[in-house]
Design a protein around this motif. Sequence first.
Motif, PDB file in Angstrom:
ATOM      1  N   GLY A 130       0.795  -1.225   0.000  1.00  0.00           N
ATOM      2  CA  GLY A 130       0.000   0.000   0.000  1.00  0.00           C
ATOM      3  C   GLY A 130       0.823   1.268   0.000  1.00  0.00           C
ATOM      4  O   GLY A 130       0.372   2.314  -0.492  1.00  0.00           O
ATOM      5  N   HIS A 131       2.056   1.207   0.536  1.00  0.00           N
ATOM      6  CA  HIS A 131       2.893   2.400   0.627  1.00  0.00           C
ATOM      7  C   HIS A 131       3.653   2.706  -0.651  1.00  0.00           C
ATOM      8  O   HIS A 131       4.289   3.763  -0.756  1.00  0.00           O
ATOM      9  CB  HIS A 131       3.912   2.219   1.760  1.00  0.00           C
ATOM     10  CG  HIS A 131       4.910   1.141   1.488  1.00  0.00           C
ATOM     11  ND1 HIS A 131       4.582  -0.203   1.537  1.00  0.00           N
ATOM     12  CD2 HIS A 131       6.234   1.196   1.143  1.00  0.00           C
ATOM     13  CE1 HIS A 131       5.658  -0.924   1.263  1.00  0.00           C
ATOM     14  NE2 HIS A 131       6.668  -0.097   1.007  1.00  0.00           N
ATOM     15  N   LEU A 132       3.609   1.805  -1.640  1.00  0.00           N
ATOM     16  CA  LEU A 132       4.416   1.980  -2.842  1.00  0.00           C
ATOM     17  C   LEU A 132       3.845   3.028  -3.790  1.00  0.00           C
ATOM     18  O   LEU A 132       4.600   3.696  -4.513  1.00  0.00           O
ATOM     19  CB  LEU A 132       4.553   0.645  -3.578  1.00  0.00           C
ATOM     20  CG  LEU A 132       5.329  -0.468  -2.864  1.00  0.00           C
ATOM     21  CD1 LEU A 132       5.342  -1.728  -3.710  1.00  0.00           C
ATOM     22  CD2 LEU A 132       6.751  -0.011  -2.558  1.00  0.00           C
ATOM     23  N   ALA A 191      -5.612  -4.946  -3.717  1.00  0.00           N
ATOM     24  CA  ALA A 191      -5.358  -5.729  -2.503  1.00  0.00           C
ATOM     25  C   ALA A 191      -4.229  -5.066  -1.721  1.00  0.00           C
ATOM     26  O   ALA A 191      -3.341  -4.440  -2.317  1.00  0.00           O
ATOM     27  CB  ALA A 191      -4.982  -7.165  -2.857  1.00  0.00           C
ATOM     28  N   PRO A 192      -4.232  -5.194  -0.408  1.00  0.00           N
ATOM     29  CA  PRO A 192      -3.176  -4.558   0.394  1.00  0.00           C
ATOM     30  C   PRO A 192      -1.836  -5.263   0.304  1.00  0.00           C
ATOM     31  O   PRO A 192      -0.806  -4.694   0.654  1.00  0.00           O
ATOM     32  CB  PRO A 192      -3.732  -4.640   1.814  1.00  0.00           C
ATOM     33  CG  PRO A 192      -4.646  -5.834   1.797  1.00  0.00           C
ATOM     34  CD  PRO A 192      -5.260  -5.844   0.428  1.00  0.00           C
ATOM     35  N   PRO A 232       0.170  -0.293  -9.939  1.00  0.00           N
ATOM     36  CA  PRO A 232      -1.292  -0.351  -9.876  1.00  0.00           C
ATOM     37  C   PRO A 232      -1.904  -0.831 -11.190  1.00  0.00           C
ATOM     38  O   PRO A 232      -2.923  -1.527 -11.185  1.00  0.00           O
ATOM     39  CB  PRO A 232      -1.681   1.103  -9.575  1.00  0.00           C
ATOM     40  CG  PRO A 232      -0.502   1.665  -8.865  1.00  0.00           C
ATOM     41  CD  PRO A 232       0.697   1.021  -9.503  1.00  0.00           C
ATOM     42  N   HIS A 233      -1.285  -0.473 -12.293  1.00  0.00           N
ATOM     43  CA  HIS A 233      -1.826  -0.845 -13.602  1.00  0.00           C
ATOM     44  C   HIS A 233      -1.845  -2.360 -13.778  1.00  0.00           C
ATOM     45  O   HIS A 233      -2.858  -2.941 -14.190  1.00  0.00           O
ATOM     46  CB  HIS A 233      -0.994  -0.186 -14.699  1.00  0.00           C
ATOM     47  CG  HIS A 233      -0.845   1.289 -14.557  1.00  0.00           C
ATOM     48  ND1 HIS A 233      -0.080   1.855 -13.564  1.00  0.00           N
ATOM     49  CD2 HIS A 233      -1.369   2.317 -15.267  1.00  0.00           C
ATOM     50  CE1 HIS A 233      -0.133   3.170 -13.662  1.00  0.00           C
ATOM     51  NE2 HIS A 233      -0.912   3.479 -14.690  1.00  0.00           N
ATOM     52  N   ARG A 234      -0.724  -3.008 -13.474  1.00  0.00           N
ATOM     53  CA  ARG A 234      -0.683  -4.468 -13.603  1.00  0.00           C
ATOM     54  C   ARG A 234      -1.530  -5.143 -12.543  1.00  0.00           C
ATOM     55  O   ARG A 234      -2.194  -6.153 -12.810  1.00  0.00           O
ATOM     56  CB  ARG A 234       0.759  -4.975 -13.480  1.00  0.00           C
ATOM     57  CG  ARG A 234       1.509  -5.022 -14.798  1.00  0.00           C
ATOM     58  CD  ARG A 234       2.679  -5.993 -14.735  1.00  0.00           C
ATOM     59  NE  ARG A 234       2.228  -7.340 -14.501  1.00  0.00           N
ATOM     60  CZ  ARG A 234       2.466  -8.038 -13.396  1.00  0.00           C
ATOM     61  NH1 ARG A 234       3.154  -7.514 -12.392  1.00  0.00           N
ATOM     62  NH2 ARG A 234       2.028  -9.275 -13.283  1.00  0.00           N
ATOM     63  N   ALA A 235      -1.515  -4.611 -11.323  1.00  0.00           N
ATOM     64  CA  ALA A 235      -2.301  -5.227 -10.253  1.00  0.00           C
ATOM     65  C   ALA A 235      -3.782  -5.219 -10.604  1.00  0.00           C
ATOM     66  O   ALA A 235      -4.484  -6.227 -10.436  1.00  0.00           O
ATOM     67  CB  ALA A 235      -2.057  -4.487  -8.941  1.00  0.00           C
ATOM     68  N   TRP A 236      -4.262  -4.091 -11.109  1.00  0.00           N
ATOM     69  CA  TRP A 236      -5.680  -4.010 -11.476  1.00  0.00           C
ATOM     70  C   TRP A 236      -5.988  -4.840 -12.720  1.00  0.00           C
ATOM     71  O   TRP A 236      -7.059  -5.463 -12.810  1.00  0.00           O
ATOM     72  CB  TRP A 236      -6.087  -2.556 -11.699  1.00  0.00           C
ATOM     73  CG  TRP A 236      -6.375  -1.830 -10.432  1.00  0.00           C
ATOM     74  CD1 TRP A 236      -5.623  -0.851  -9.833  1.00  0.00           C
ATOM     75  CD2 TRP A 236      -7.506  -2.040  -9.575  1.00  0.00           C
ATOM     76  NE1 TRP A 236      -6.207  -0.445  -8.667  1.00  0.00           N
ATOM     77  CE2 TRP A 236      -7.364  -1.147  -8.487  1.00  0.00           C
ATOM     78  CE3 TRP A 236      -8.612  -2.887  -9.626  1.00  0.00           C
ATOM     79  CZ2 TRP A 236      -8.295  -1.084  -7.447  1.00  0.00           C
ATOM     80  CZ3 TRP A 236      -9.538  -2.828  -8.597  1.00  0.00           C
ATOM     81  CH2 TRP A 236      -9.386  -1.943  -7.525  1.00  0.00           C
ATOM     82  N   ALA A 237      -5.078  -4.876 -13.667  1.00  0.00           N
ATOM     83  CA  ALA A 237      -5.298  -5.687 -14.866  1.00  0.00           C
ATOM     84  C   ALA A 237      -5.438  -7.162 -14.498  1.00  0.00           C
ATOM     85  O   ALA A 237      -6.341  -7.861 -14.974  1.00  0.00           O
ATOM     86  CB  ALA A 237      -4.152  -5.493 -15.855  1.00  0.00           C
ATOM     87  N   SER A 238      -4.554  -7.644 -13.616  1.00  0.00           N
ATOM     88  CA  SER A 238      -4.637  -9.038 -13.174  1.00  0.00           C
ATOM     89  C   SER A 238      -5.924  -9.292 -12.401  1.00  0.00           C
ATOM     90  O   SER A 238      -6.576 -10.322 -12.570  1.00  0.00           O
ATOM     91  CB  SER A 238      -3.423  -9.377 -12.294  1.00  0.00           C
ATOM     92  OG  SER A 238      -2.232  -9.302 -13.023  1.00  0.00           O
ATOM     93  N   GLY A 279       2.437  -9.978  -8.808  1.00  0.00           N
ATOM     94  CA  GLY A 279       3.804  -9.820  -8.342  1.00  0.00           C
ATOM     95  C   GLY A 279       4.689  -9.200  -9.401  1.00  0.00           C
ATOM     96  O   GLY A 279       4.237  -8.865 -10.498  1.00  0.00           O
ATOM     97  N   GLU A 280       5.952  -9.042  -9.056  1.00  0.00           N
ATOM     98  CA  GLU A 280       6.940  -8.553 -10.001  1.00  0.00           C
ATOM     99  C   GLU A 280       8.215  -9.364  -9.833  1.00  0.00           C
ATOM    100  O   GLU A 280       8.486  -9.921  -8.758  1.00  0.00           O
ATOM    101  CB  GLU A 280       7.239  -7.074  -9.782  1.00  0.00           C
ATOM    102  CG  GLU A 280       7.954  -6.748  -8.482  1.00  0.00           C
ATOM    103  CD  GLU A 280       8.210  -5.258  -8.312  1.00  0.00           C
ATOM    104  OE1 GLU A 280       8.029  -4.495  -9.273  1.00  0.00           O
ATOM    105  OE2 GLU A 280       8.572  -4.858  -7.184  1.00  0.00           O
TER     106      GLU A 280
END
Length: 373
Positions: free
Chosen positions: A43-45, A52-53, A201-207, A219-220
């Motif tokens: 969340g701090h990134l 998701a947190p 955020p872009h990849r996290a939301w896309a997944s 993940g990365e």
Amino acid sequence: MTGVVITGWSALSSAGVGVDALAGRLAGRELSAVPVSPGVGVGHLYEEPLPAPDGHALADFDVRARLGRKGTGSYDRTTALAVVCCQEALREAGMTVDDVTRKRIGVVLGTSLGSFKSTSDYSRETLVQDKPYLVNPMLFPNTVMNCAAGQVAIRFGLRGVNVTIAGGALAFLNAVRYAGNVIERGYADVMLTGAVEEYTPHRAWASHLTGSTTTVAAGEAAGMFALTSPQAPVWAGSRRSARILAVSTGYGPGGGEQAERALSGCVNRVLRRAGVDPDAISTVLTCEGDEADRREYGPVAYALGHRPRRIMAKRLFGECDAASGAVALAVLLAAGKDGVAAEGLSMLTARGADGAVGAAIVKGYADAGTDRG
């Protein structure tokens, strides 16, 4: 390709930077039965909301601490991960880049579409800036898909073949096959080969929105491997970590049963090309994340005629998309760093949502000795 040797490698993952960090995360674990890891707090990134947190990100990664301030100010996260990972891989291989060798060292990097965030941010700027759309031109280079591979070459002065392969789930296996062909045809002696995927955020939301990560968080990761031929010059690295004997990719239109048949066909082809008996394959590293998911393991077990041990690296390191195959190979090598699991024959597999499939056979060397035969 007829097979390539890994003389050095490194990986960046949620475990941290480098071989030792990854080996430490795997120490004492039974890799065929690991529970799903939620990752770390992310969340701090970013200021933007995340689905998701928790996620599988390098929460404390600082490219300037690794490379210094010079030349890194324009790096996006994808580029930073790739450059640092290549630095580590070159060091692990004990390879010196000089005026003689730099022309014979190339780069091939797998990705889904480069930096999703950089492309999206640049596109947004063209919409929100006052006319005449005063977009910062410094943002543009990072939108180009081959930015990361190009920056690797610039950073280390590599003048060999430089390629980016946008292959999604198959990106890493396609990169290995490409590198093997380049080496076999004499265009380079060493190919730094791998894949990278950033957590944003872009990849996290896309997944999250596409449902591609039902049991594992986004993940990365970056994984880079110094590949060369068994007859390569001494400067290419004398220590062997493993040998990739054969790679095959295929396509089953529409996915489903056609993709399963295509994957079984890939398994049969790599066994034939490598001259390997199916019973000799003791481990399969798949890009699945759920114990009940057999979309890769099922066709592989069918083609082999037995059920080898299955390792699902995604359960530990999240959905890394294009970098998932590189993470799987890194897990195999890190687990065998102390002679635990590397020696023997293993198979890497991958399967995309569009029906693309692939398989590779890896021969590990537990002693990581100097004989590259």
